[in-house]
Design a protein around this motif. Structure first.
Motif, PDB file in Angstrom:
ATOM      1  N   LEU A  14       0.648   5.345  -0.481  1.00 49.49           N
ATOM      2  CA  LEU A  14       0.434   6.584  -1.225  1.00 49.49           C
ATOM      3  C   LEU A  14       1.415   6.716  -2.389  1.00 49.49           C
ATOM      4  CD1 LEU A  14      -0.250   9.169   1.633  1.00 49.49           C
ATOM      5  CD2 LEU A  14      -1.895   8.069   0.101  1.00 49.49           C
ATOM      6  N   PHE A  61       4.874  11.111   3.973  1.00 47.86           N
ATOM      7  CA  PHE A  61       3.790  10.992   2.998  1.00 47.86           C
ATOM      8  C   PHE A  61       3.675  12.208   2.088  1.00 47.86           C
ATOM      9  CE2 PHE A  61       1.694  13.469   6.271  1.00 47.86           C
ATOM     10  CZ  PHE A  61       0.838  14.297   5.563  1.00 47.86           C
ATOM     11  N   ALA A 108       1.544   5.335   5.804  1.00 43.91           N
ATOM     12  CA  ALA A 108       0.867   5.480   4.517  1.00 43.91           C
ATOM     13  C   ALA A 108       1.823   5.746   3.364  1.00 43.91           C
ATOM     14  CB  ALA A 108      -0.157   6.621   4.604  1.00 43.91           C
ATOM     15  N   PHE A 109       3.124   5.901   3.662  1.00 43.74           N
ATOM     16  CA  PHE A 109       4.062   6.304   2.611  1.00 43.74           C
ATOM     17  C   PHE A 109       4.071   5.329   1.437  1.00 43.74           C
ATOM     18  CE2 PHE A 109       8.278   6.138   0.647  1.00 43.74           C
ATOM     19  CZ  PHE A 109       8.412   7.445   0.221  1.00 43.74           C
ATOM     20  N   GLY A 120      -2.608  10.729   4.794  1.00 42.81           N
ATOM     21  CA  GLY A 120      -1.290  10.875   5.388  1.00 42.81           C
ATOM     22  C   GLY A 120      -1.319  11.531   6.746  1.00 42.81           C
ATOM     23  N   GLU A 137       3.839   7.970   8.570  1.00 40.11           N
ATOM     24  CA  GLU A 137       4.782   7.161   7.806  1.00 40.11           C
ATOM     25  C   GLU A 137       4.176   5.856   7.299  1.00 40.11           C
ATOM     26  OE1 GLU A 137       8.360   6.418   9.879  1.00 40.11           O
ATOM     27  OE2 GLU A 137       8.965   8.528   9.998  1.00 40.11           O
TER      28      GLU A 137
END
Length: 330
Positions: A42, A109, A38-39, A31, A36
């Motif tokens: 994840l 994240f 990777a939100f 993250g 953002e």
């Protein structure tokens, strides 16, 4: 067995905790680099990790209780049951939260990371077998919850929720530590088994009971049992809806399981003393939670008072003081 050998032997029984810790640490690094972007990934991985952690707790649950990490934690039927409930409810919360925050454009994240760390703390809580692991589990869960409550930093209600939760929870943590210091001082040990043996021999007297009552007050705060519920309506109202749903489910299971482990483990020899306190908490929570809910006009505050009333019903099982008490509460 040497400490190193004990640690290595404990690792297979701590698979769910290791999985959660590994994911949380990895997610922080991913993250930090991707922010953002990777939100979504994840959040999806977080749901899978939580579901797998619950499955591992069930699949590798031992037939007989197993002590791990030099007696600091135990894996038994209560722990397995509570961990499964906590993990699956947290996975559902994360799934709802990912969709909600995507719609509100709050894709940060940290959300799956904080949910995972809170669940890790709850796993330690339900397996605790000494005063140190008990406190570490409670605080790991609480510290993540403070940030989740104040998720919307620019919103006054959310910031107020986080601040109230932090300040009042800090007081309850102080009560927990103060009570634990009394217990350690009068029994000479932090391990539940040694405390139970000292209690059975009549150690401590009124000083031990005083320490136990302080610990019960702190645990009552964590499970939002009246009259230690004052933070609950404001925090539920100010926190984002998925966070409110999380607060209403997983932490309550962990708190009830931890209180059952404390009361029916090291303090089983003084049942007559703590039974009166738990009865009072149960009665006040049921009455106040039910009547205060009648006048609410906000759905989240209604959920809060419903949660308070539900904790009263759960505490009825613990107040029984019999072998069926913990299973009835859970």
């Amino acid at each position: 067995m040497s400490p190193v050998q004990d640690f290595m032997a404990s690792l297979p029984h701590a698979r769910p905790e290791l999985l959660l810790a590994g994911f949380a640490l990895s997610a922080v690094v991913i993250g930090a680099w991707s922010s953002e972007k990777a939100f979504g990934i994840l959040a999806t991985l977080g749901v899978l990790v939580l579901a797998v952690a619950g499955g591992l707790a069930i699949a590798f649950g031992p037939v007989a209780p197993v002590s791990i990490f030099q007696g600091a934690m135990v894996v038994d039927g209560v722990a397995v049951y509570a961990k499964a409930l906590i993990a699956f409810s947290a996975a559902a919360t994360l799934l709802l939260g990912a969709a909600h925050f995507s719609q509100t454009n709050e894709k940060r994240f940290e959300f799956p990371v904080l949910i995972t760390l809170a669940v890790l703390g709850m796993f330690v809580m339900v397996s605790a077998q000494d005063l140190i692991s008990l406190y570490v589990g409670v605080e790991l869960q609480s510290l993540a919850a403070y940030v989740l409550a104040a998720w919307r930093r620019d919103d006054a209600h959310s910031s107020e929720a986080g601040l109230k939760y932090f300040v009042l929870s800090a007081i309850s943590s102080g009560l927990l530590l103060f009570g634990a210091s009394f217990v350690y001082g009068f029994t000479g040990s932090i391990h539940f088994d040694a405390i139970a043996a000292a209690v059975a021999e009549g150690a401590g007297g009124i000083g031990l009971v005083f320490g136990l009552v302080l610990m019960l007050c702190a645990l009552g705060f964590k499970m939002s049992a009246a009259p230690f519920h004052m933070w609950t309506p404001d925090v539920y109202e100010g926190a984002p809806t998925p966070v409110t749903a999380f607060f209403a489910a997983a932490p309550k299971v962990a708190a009830v399981a931890l209180m059952a482990r404390v009361l029916y483990g090291p303090f089983e020899g003084v049942t007559a003393q703590w039974q009166q306190v738990v009865m009072a908490l149960a009665a006040i929570s049921m009455v106040w939670g039910s009547f205060a809910a009648l006048v609410q006009t906000n759905l989240k505050r209604l959920m809060a008072y419903s949660s308070i009333g539900n904790m009263g019903f759960a505490l009825m099982g613990l107040a029984a003081g019999t072998d069926q008490g913990p299973s009835s509460a859970l």
